[in-house]
Design a protein around this motif. Structure first.
Motif, PDB file in Angstrom:
ATOM      1  N   ASP A  10     -39.911  78.029  11.126  1.00  0.00           N
ATOM      2  CA  ASP A  10     -39.981  79.249  11.914  1.00  0.00           C
ATOM      3  C   ASP A  10     -38.659  80.002  11.882  1.00  0.00           C
ATOM      4  OD1 ASP A  10     -42.567  78.599  12.577  1.00  0.00           O
ATOM      5  OD2 ASP A  10     -42.078  77.821  14.571  1.00  0.00           O
ATOM      6  N   THR A  11     -37.562  79.249  11.955  1.00  0.00           N
ATOM      7  CA  THR A  11     -36.241  79.883  11.914  1.00  0.00           C
ATOM      8  C   THR A  11     -36.037  80.624  10.611  1.00  0.00           C
ATOM      9  OG1 THR A  11     -35.318  78.162  13.356  1.00  0.00           O
ATOM     10  CG2 THR A  11     -33.758  79.462  12.051  1.00  0.00           C
ATOM     11  N   ALA A  12     -36.400  79.980   9.504  1.00  0.00           N
ATOM     12  CA  ALA A  12     -36.262  80.623   8.192  1.00  0.00           C
ATOM     13  C   ALA A  12     -37.107  81.889   8.111  1.00  0.00           C
ATOM     14  CB  ALA A  12     -36.657  79.647   7.084  1.00  0.00           C
ATOM     15  N   TRP A  13     -38.335  81.823   8.631  1.00  0.00           N
ATOM     16  CA  TRP A  13     -39.220  82.976   8.579  1.00  0.00           C
ATOM     17  C   TRP A  13     -38.667  84.143   9.390  1.00  0.00           C
ATOM     18  CZ3 TRP A  13     -42.122  85.983   6.200  1.00  0.00           C
ATOM     19  CH2 TRP A  13     -43.001  86.858   6.816  1.00  0.00           C
ATOM     20  N   VAL A  14     -38.125  83.870  10.557  1.00  0.00           N
ATOM     21  CA  VAL A  14     -37.577  84.945  11.394  1.00  0.00           C
ATOM     22  C   VAL A  14     -36.336  85.554  10.746  1.00  0.00           C
ATOM     23  CG1 VAL A  14     -36.503  85.477  13.617  1.00  0.00           C
ATOM     24  CG2 VAL A  14     -38.554  84.046  13.532  1.00  0.00           C
ATOM     25  N   LEU A  15     -35.475  84.727  10.159  1.00  0.00           N
ATOM     26  CA  LEU A  15     -34.287  85.255   9.491  1.00  0.00           C
ATOM     27  C   LEU A  15     -34.658  86.089   8.266  1.00  0.00           C
ATOM     28  CD1 LEU A  15     -31.872  82.192   9.760  1.00  0.00           C
ATOM     29  CD2 LEU A  15     -31.740  84.351  11.026  1.00  0.00           C
TER      30      LEU A  15
END
Length: 462
Positions: A10-15
């Motif tokens: 999720d963190t990668a997707w938001v960044l």
């Protein structure tokens, strides 16, 4: 809380989504707007997007995030409290620790990832306005307007729409999201209606371009327009699907709905052009892309893919008709910010009240799905509240700045070209010997400048 509790996917997707949304301003919007202007104003148009990124990015770090997502001052849902109890400004440095997270259990991301994502939203919201004032607004006046508008209009409206109250009651969010419960998944009100209403107010104060509705003011570079529109399309998947803040089903629904609505919006725009003008144009195709993206932004998680197709077709056709209203009513919306963003955002927001599907992630039924008028009136109140607030405050800001520093370049500067007068540059150097731009135009190089003076070609050179 430890770093291992973070959902790295999720963190990668938001960044990644944050980077895509930032790309929507620079270079996508800069190219899209730049190509739509006349050749003598393209650099100024692009610089407005670039400088907006710099100014709003700075404001966001200093105070903007606190105003938009801080605990609602007094619990009224109007503005975030950007101050601690001791009157100290909230600094983002306090959010760098591994225990600073946002999201639900199992889908936690670093709070600074969310800060970065929303920073890109704040930047493009202000940058969108610039298209309405092409060729005639002082660059310093534009910067001043962006600063004040962001502080007085965008940050509060972002709080109304995007700041949700915590389930445990520890924080209170904005009134549109929490009390009114109007649906706006990714910014139909906070971004598009907001920017479009501000653009209308600003151009009413600024006035028309010289020769408006009398002289041809065609886009100078349609390939730039098409390239910018294509990049906006790609970046918009971060805008919409990224607003799920997780790589999950909601993101997938928003992604598919974004494709669907954009496809039919292009068709709707092309049909109107073909019937009205006898031909469909590349400028219309690019504009139809943007109109569809604007329309589906608030509804990306609340309609079905079929609903998205219907929404896109309606928005594309309505916006194609709306852009011609400036000639009927006499306001000079140079690059159709009002006709596409304000109208498109309004139509998309209201259509949620008709087309919302209870099987969607939003879980709300609109009128056509048995939900009655309940969601429709909520959508209308939210949309028109933002429109009126943005228009009135933007008009006041523009009037005050006009009195203090003046908004508009001189008529001579406008005739010569805003690029030369405001930036001492030109986009296309057609002087075969090279040159530089001074305050009064193109000046040949001289030996004093350290350059070689052009000479006539020799026989061998010929």
């Amino acid at each position: 809380m430890t770093p291992t509790d973070l959902n790295t996917g999720d963190t990668a997707w938001v960044l990644i989504s944050a980077a895509l949304v930032l790309m929507m301003t620079v270079p996508a919007l800069a190219l899209f707007y730049g190509g739509m202007t006349r050749a003598k104003g393209v650099l100024n148009m692009m610089m407005m997007s670039f400088m907006t990124m710099a100014v709003v990015g700075t404001l966001w770090v200093v105070i903007g995030y606190g105003l938009a997502f801080g605990n609602s001052a007094g619990g009224a849902g109007i503005i975030g409290n950007a101050f601690e109890s001791g009157g100290k400004l909230i600094g983002l440095s306090g959010l760098m620790g591994p225990d600073q997270t946002t999201g639900t259990e199992g889908h936690l991301i670093p709070t600074l990832a969310f800060v970065a994502f929303q920073a890109a939203f704040a930047i493009i919201a202000a940058a969108l306005i610039s298209g309405a004032v092409a060729d005639r607004m002082k660059f310093t006046a534009w910067i001043a307007f962006v600063v004040v508008w962001s502080l007085v209009v965008y940050f509060p409206v972002a709080h109304w729409v995007f700041a949700f109250s915590a389930e445990d009651g520890s924080t209170v969010g904005g009134w549109i999201a929490n009390q009114l419960k109007a649906l706006d998944f990714a910014g139909g009100t906070a971004i598009h209606i907001n920017a479009g209403a501000a653009a209308l107010a600003l151009i009413l104060v600024l006035g028309k371009r010289k020769g408006f509705a009398k002289e041809p003011m065609r886009p100078h570079n349609l390939p730039l327009v098409m390239t910018g529109a294509a990049l906006l399309f790609v970046g918009w998947f971060g805008f919409n699907a990224g607003s799920a803040l997780s790589a999950n089903n909601t993101a997938a629904v928003a992604f598919v709905n974004t494709v669907a609505a954009t496809a039919t919006a292009m068709i709707g725009w092309a049909i109107v052009e073909r019937v009205r003008d006898g031909h469909a144009t590349s400028l219309g195709a690019a504009s139809g892309i943007v109109a569809g993206l604007v329309g589906i932004t608030p509804a990306a998680n609340s309609v079905s893919p079929i609903g998205a197709l219907i929404l896109g077709l309606i928005v594309g056709a309505v916006c194609a008709l709306a852009v011609s209203l400036k000639y009927r009513f006499g306001y000079d919306d140079a690059l159709d910010v009002v006709g596409v963003h304000m109208v498109g955002g309004l139509v998309g927001t209201l259509l949620i009240g008709l087309l919302a599907d209870g099987n969607s992630p939003a879980g709300v039924n609109g009128l056509f799905y048995g939900g009655g008028f309940d969601q429709l009136w909520r959508q209308a109140v939210g949309a028109f509240s933002v429109m009126i607030y943005s228009f009135v405050l933007s008009f006041v800001i523009a009037k005050v700045l006009d009195l203090l520093i003046g908004l508009r370049i001189t008529p001579d500067a406008e005739s010569e070209g805003i690029d030369q007068r405001e930036h001492a540059e030109t986009a296309y150097d057609l002087n075969p010997f090279g040159g530089r731009l001074g305050r009064t135009g193109l000046t040949p190089f001289t030996p004093d400048s350290g350059a070689i003076t052009p000479t006539a070609p020799t026989k061998e050179g010929v």
